[in-house]
Design an enzyme around this catalytic site. Sequence first.
Site, PDB file in Angstrom:
ATOM      1  N   ASN A   9       0.850  -1.076  -0.025  1.00 21.59           N
ATOM      2  CA  ASN A   9      -0.036  -0.040  -0.047  1.00 21.59           C
ATOM      3  C   ASN A   9       0.850   1.207   0.094  1.00 21.59           C
ATOM      4  O   ASN A   9       1.502   1.486   0.900  1.00 21.59           O
ATOM      5  CB  ASN A   9      -0.824  -0.206   1.361  1.00 21.59           C
ATOM      6  N   LYS A  11       0.080   4.082  -0.022  1.00 27.84           N
ATOM      7  CA  LYS A  11      -0.414   5.538   0.428  1.00 27.84           C
ATOM      8  C   LYS A  11      -0.302   6.609  -0.556  1.00 27.84           C
ATOM      9  O   LYS A  11      -0.267   6.541  -1.706  1.00 27.84           O
ATOM     10  CB  LYS A  11       0.059   5.416   1.924  1.00 27.84           C
ATOM     11  N   HIS A  95      -9.443   1.135   4.916  1.00 27.66           N
ATOM     12  CA  HIS A  95      -8.344   1.405   5.548  1.00 27.66           C
ATOM     13  C   HIS A  95      -8.426   2.348   6.981  1.00 27.66           C
ATOM     14  O   HIS A  95      -9.213   3.443   6.686  1.00 27.66           O
ATOM     15  CB  HIS A  95      -7.050   2.137   4.541  1.00 27.66           C
ATOM     16  N   GLU A  97      -6.941   4.716   7.871  1.00 31.43           N
ATOM     17  CA  GLU A  97      -6.794   6.305   7.414  1.00 31.43           C
ATOM     18  C   GLU A  97      -7.789   6.729   6.818  1.00 31.43           C
ATOM     19  O   GLU A  97      -8.278   7.958   7.093  1.00 31.43           O
ATOM     20  CB  GLU A  97      -5.299   6.378   6.607  1.00 31.43           C
ATOM     21  N   GLU A 167      -5.472  -4.987  10.242  1.00 31.83           N
ATOM     22  CA  GLU A 167      -4.361  -4.108  10.508  1.00 31.83           C
ATOM     23  C   GLU A 167      -4.929  -3.177  11.758  1.00 31.83           C
ATOM     24  O   GLU A 167      -5.431  -2.330  12.030  1.00 31.83           O
ATOM     25  CB  GLU A 167      -4.410  -2.902   9.351  1.00 31.83           C
ATOM     26  N   GLY A 173       2.382   2.172  10.826  1.00 29.93           N
ATOM     27  CA  GLY A 173       3.216   3.484  10.749  1.00 29.93           C
ATOM     28  C   GLY A 173       4.230   3.546  11.894  1.00 29.93           C
ATOM     29  O   GLY A 173       4.833   4.587  12.221  1.00 29.93           O
ATOM     30  N   SER A 213       3.439  -2.079  10.194  1.00 29.35           N
ATOM     31  CA  SER A 213       4.865  -2.257  10.518  1.00 29.35           C
ATOM     32  C   SER A 213       5.642  -3.677  10.011  1.00 29.35           C
ATOM     33  O   SER A 213       6.423  -4.053  10.664  1.00 29.35           O
ATOM     34  CB  SER A 213       5.192  -1.741  11.888  1.00 29.35           C
TER      35      SER A 213
HETATM   36  P1  13P Z   1       2.991   0.212   7.571  1.00 32.36           P
HETATM   37  O1  13P Z   1       3.652  -0.958   7.120  1.00 32.36           O
HETATM   38  O2  13P Z   1       3.779   1.432   7.137  1.00 32.36           O
HETATM   39  O3  13P Z   1       3.084   0.346   8.847  1.00 32.36           O
HETATM   40  O4  13P Z   1       1.493   0.560   7.086  1.00 32.36           O
HETATM   41  C1  13P Z   1       0.689  -0.529   7.133  1.00 32.36           C
HETATM   42  C2  13P Z   1      -0.477  -0.012   6.360  1.00 32.36           C
HETATM   43  O5  13P Z   1      -1.129   0.811   6.653  1.00 32.36           O
HETATM   44  C3  13P Z   1      -0.692  -0.859   4.994  1.00 32.36           C
HETATM   45  O6  13P Z   1      -2.076  -0.795   4.739  1.00 32.36           O
END
Ligand code: 13P
Length: 250
Positions: A9, A11, A95, A97, A167, A173, A213
Site C-alpha cells: 500500500n 499510500k 483502511h 486512514e 491492521e 506506521g 509495520s
Molecule cells: P506500515 O507498513 O507503514 O505500518 O503501514 C501498514 C498499512 O497501513 C498498510 O495498509
Amino acid sequence: MKHKLIAGNWKMNLSKSEAEQLLTDLASNAHASNKYQLAVCVPAVHLGKTETILANSSIKYGGQNCYTAEKGAFTGENSAATLKSYGCSYVLVGHSERREYFGESHTFLKAKVDTAIDFGLQPIFCFGEKLQEREANHQEAIVKQQLEESVFHLDSEAFSRVVLAYEPVWAIGTGLAASPEQAQEMHAYIRQLIKEQYGTTVANNAYILYGGSMKPANAADLLSQPDIDGGLIGGASLKAQDFLAIAASA
Ligand code: 13P
C-alpha cells in the site's frame, strides 16, 4: 498449499519518476512464484504507468479507494469501473486512514465493498482495533463488529472474492508490529468468525492478511503463522528491495 498474498500500500507517496522507478525495479526483479503473489496498491494517478510497466510481469495491482457510483458528478473521486478499466485486480476498502481522516462509516464501506465486487475488483477490506480498544481488551468485539457491519452481509460466493486485512491501528506506521502470537491469535479468531458465518471451506480458503509495520526483519515470523495468509505493507513497500525481501520470506 495456499500461496501468500504480499500486497503493498503505497499510500500518498512517490512522484511520477519515483513511482516509475519502483515499478520498473519490481517488474525486473520479481519472479513468478507458487509461494506468493505480489500486488501493489498505488495512487490512482499512477495507474496508467502501472498498467504499462507491470504488463508483462506477474505482479498484480490495484487502487487505494473507490467511490460507490459507476460515474457521474463526484469531483475528485475514482470509480471501481475506472480502476477495472486500468486492469486493477484489487482495491483497498476501509483502511484506518480513510476511516479516521475521511470519516468513512461502516455503512459507506459496506457500499464500497459491494461496488468493488459488482465491477469485478477484489476488495482488500482493512479493519482492526485502536490502541485504547486493545488496552481495554475489546479488540475481538471491535473486529467482529467491523466485519459484521461491512462484509458479512455478502453471500458466500461474493465473500470468497474479498481479501481481509487485519491492521491493528497501533501497529500502522509505528514500527511496532503485532507480535506473531498476537497476530496469529486474532487471525485465528477472524477465521473462526468466517467459519461460523460461511462454513469451513470458505473459512479455510479465505485470505487474511496482516498489516502494520511489517518489514524484512519480522516478515518471516509473521508469515509463518498458520492463519496469516500474507501481508499488507505500507512503508516497506516503497523500497523494491524491502518489499521483495518480505515476499522472499514467504
Ligand atoms: P506500515 O507498513 O507503514 O505500518 O503501514 C501498514 C498499512 O497501513 C498498510 O495498509
